[in-house]
Write an enzyme that holds these catalytic residues in place. Sequence first.
Site, PDB file in Angstrom:
ATOM      1  N   HIS A 447       0.822  -1.217   0.000  1.00  0.00           N
ATOM      2  CA  HIS A 447       0.000   0.000   0.000  1.00  0.00           C
ATOM      3  C   HIS A 447       0.854   1.265   0.000  1.00  0.00           C
ATOM      4  O   HIS A 447       0.497   2.266  -0.620  1.00  0.00           O
ATOM      5  CB  HIS A 447      -0.948  -0.022   1.200  1.00  0.00           C
ATOM      6  N   ARG A 555     -11.368  24.019   2.398  1.00  0.00           N
ATOM      7  CA  ARG A 555     -12.069  23.215   3.402  1.00  0.00           C
ATOM      8  C   ARG A 555     -11.456  23.489   4.771  1.00  0.00           C
ATOM      9  O   ARG A 555     -10.405  22.946   5.093  1.00  0.00           O
ATOM     10  CB  ARG A 555     -11.956  21.732   3.063  1.00  0.00           C
ATOM     11  N   ARG A 591     -14.817  27.944   2.832  1.00  0.00           N
ATOM     12  CA  ARG A 591     -16.022  27.309   3.354  1.00  0.00           C
ATOM     13  C   ARG A 591     -15.951  27.239   4.875  1.00  0.00           C
ATOM     14  O   ARG A 591     -14.936  26.829   5.431  1.00  0.00           O
ATOM     15  CB  ARG A 591     -16.172  25.899   2.769  1.00  0.00           C
ATOM     16  N   GLU A 690     -25.685  21.430  -2.423  1.00  0.00           N
ATOM     17  CA  GLU A 690     -25.480  19.986  -2.301  1.00  0.00           C
ATOM     18  C   GLU A 690     -26.691  19.282  -1.717  1.00  0.00           C
ATOM     19  O   GLU A 690     -26.779  18.065  -1.729  1.00  0.00           O
ATOM     20  CB  GLU A 690     -24.234  19.703  -1.448  1.00  0.00           C
ATOM     21  N   ASP A 714     -21.909  15.321  -2.723  1.00  0.00           N
ATOM     22  CA  ASP A 714     -23.079  15.141  -1.857  1.00  0.00           C
ATOM     23  C   ASP A 714     -24.384  15.306  -2.626  1.00  0.00           C
ATOM     24  O   ASP A 714     -25.366  14.621  -2.342  1.00  0.00           O
ATOM     25  CB  ASP A 714     -23.037  16.124  -0.684  1.00  0.00           C
ATOM     26  N   ARG A 724     -22.322   7.110  -1.179  1.00  0.00           N
ATOM     27  CA  ARG A 724     -21.223   7.080  -2.144  1.00  0.00           C
ATOM     28  C   ARG A 724     -20.108   6.127  -1.741  1.00  0.00           C
ATOM     29  O   ARG A 724     -19.209   5.845  -2.536  1.00  0.00           O
ATOM     30  CB  ARG A 724     -20.672   8.487  -2.361  1.00  0.00           C
ATOM     31  N   CYS A 761     -17.486  22.434  -7.632  1.00  0.00           N
ATOM     32  CA  CYS A 761     -16.266  22.019  -6.919  1.00  0.00           C
ATOM     33  C   CYS A 761     -16.233  20.534  -6.563  1.00  0.00           C
ATOM     34  O   CYS A 761     -15.371  20.110  -5.808  1.00  0.00           O
ATOM     35  CB  CYS A 761     -16.091  22.853  -5.646  1.00  0.00           C
TER      36      CYS A 761
END
Length: 826
Positions: A447, A555, A591, A690, A714, A724, A761
């Site tokens: 990984h 964010r 945001r 959203e 969303d 999702r 976005c």
Amino acid sequence: MVSIVIVSHSKKLAEGVKELAEQMSQNKVKIAAAGGLDDESSPIGTDAFKIMEAIELVDSEDGILVLMDIGSAVMNAELATEMLPEEIMKRVLLCEAPLVEGAIAAAAQSMVGANLEAVVKEARRGLQGKQSLIGPQEVETELETPILTNGKEISITVPNKLGLHARPAVRLVEITNKFNNEVSVSVNNKPFVSATSISQVGTLGAKKGDILVFKVKGDEFLEFEKALKQFEFDNFGDTKEDVFKKEETKKTLKVSASNDDCIQGISASKGVAIGKAKVFLNTSISVDEEIVENSLDEISKFQKAIKNIISETEAIKEKTLRLHGKENAEIFNFHLLLLNDNEKLKEVEKLITENHFSASYAWFKVFTNLEDMYKNMSDQYLRERASDIVEIRNKVIAEISGSQEMEITLSEPSILVVNEIGPAQTLSLDIDNVLGIISQKGGETSHATILARSLGIPSITGLENRIDGISNGDIIGVDGTNGIIYLEKNHPEKIKALREEKKVEEDLFKESLSKAKLPALSSDGIEFQILANISSPKEAEKAFANGADGIGLYRTEFLYMNREIPPKEDEQYEIYKQVCENMQGLPITIRTLDVGGDKPIPYLGIPEETNPFLGLRGIRYCLKNKVIFKAQLRALYRISADYNIRVMFPMVGMLEEVIEAKEILAEVRKELDAEHIAYSKEMKIGIMVEVPSVIFILPQLAKHLDFLSIGTNDLTQYLLAMDRESTFLSKHYSALHPAVLNALLKIIATANKEQIDVSLCGELASNPKATALLSALGLRKFSVSGPVIPRVKEAIRVMDVSNNNKIFKDIIACNTLNEVEKMIHI
């Protein structure tokens, strides 16, 4: 749910039992503590009024169970009950069960929705668990989960080239846990193991062509069978891109014959790197056997550590999803399932309670055994999962002991030389200073290697003891493509050739970047703005270098993560300022705090909810927590005095939320005016689109807003009513679904009609194959992940928008997702 009140003469004892019961019930049960007296000179005792207030605090229609210690606690609890209003009093039951054991048992029973009678019954049985420990044989019978060896049978064939490796194993366990059945699984006539345990399923070692045999008992056999057949049909979730051709990637290692020879390893990630070696050869963590007296304390310590590491891992997964895509983020599903594996957790707790081992040693023992099992697997891909197990083992040990894991810090650009590195450690590296990675252990499918490839870091692995000759400060060259390491002191001519090769790479990269900084103009002269999605000042710096025209989404929730208290106003101000300076005057959309749903932050006190995605999240949380909200808004307004910023509210679903948020903004402005603090009175306000309800009230919202930003991730989830993250629905969850495209068309058209700025976005904006389609929808502002800015700009430069508009008529007429994907060649 039935709620619980803990009454004790000691305040500390009551609070301790409350904390323990809350952990046992995963904070789903309302529990209050009523302990001690508010008298510093004589704190031991009970207070009827305090007990009454505690009962009222957790009042539940399902009933309130009161547990007490001895003496006056009983009398005061009775008195408190008599003082309650009649409608509450009739719901209260005083119980003689033991305080600690009764509270734990009652909380666990309440958590599963049992009625008051069942909860009381379980509380009274509280001592049985402790009594059973006296007889080891009984404990073993109680704690071990029986493996089902009969029942209805289902067989599926392993279809994918890599077999039941980590990601398919994770998906299989997720599928099993979704249904109300008892399920065990076997392969090649091996003993059956629990199909709900990742540690057991992951060690089956099933290869392509092997037949997995499931034994199933339960009411949802048919549903489970259908899900398994779909899982088989979907190639165990492995796409063609996931599959490695082992015969092509396997390399024969050449052991160095002398110090003058180059060092041959396995090519893990292509590319060339030249620089100083920085060697971090950490010793393997080992925990000595330790016997403890208080097993209950050790279990509490262990459970708290697991909870904290789960929270940390979820944050890493979220960051990986945002920066590096869904497939890379899925790596951490394996980590999360290990941390939530009930079989292994029970095994650890059994060692603590029965053998009186310390939590650290019990966890170390169980996970070292698991590591050994993976190391001895016949399949290379599964053997390479051992590094994930080691990383999780070490994280939990560090959390239990309060120590720090070895941090890999680079003060200058260097080539990192390690004996082993995990995926979380790889993501924590300062990428600007990592020129390349060389590791003793690992393989092309580990990984950490997968992430190194994703990050574009040249990497060589599988070197075992062949890096002993590399010392700190040595100049070395890494040929990641061929898996060869050169030491300058032995091969100066080869290092010179690699430098020239590297310069060609860098020149091409610089040319690409310089082109990215040019405007995004379509071939028919229409200009687009390509903005960046970021979460930190460092990402802003990279976005600017990649040619971003501004920041379309900052964010801020990541400022609040991995800490114990919210960031102060001044701290936020400094971070926002750094982002603005890194963007050198370009516009920035920030945001406000978006938590809840898939982004829980423990200290913020977000309640447990049946469906957190439909609960207290985004703007809803902020409106109910004005102190936290106003601290952020004050910092943002202060920044607006000197920089071009816009503020955006997440998860808005109704006009009332915007009105209330703007009232709070007015309060903040009034406070700043009173303090003579400068701010921009022209700062623009917008929302994320959203929540589907917003689509139907856009004209009303537009009167209160300056801009909209469409969050397709969303919006798609809510429009299609599809999680999702769901394995079952991943084939159908797509922002290209006709329902979503029609919603986007309506949003953009309404925004243009109302003369309000609109951008997009979500992940869809970052997909260059969807750029032409979005342009035909009328979108002119894209906000994308930083690394794809050059590609999206290039896609715009070669397209003709008027031609896109003609094709769009056929696309918007499509009835299914499959038709849309064929039209745009995805």
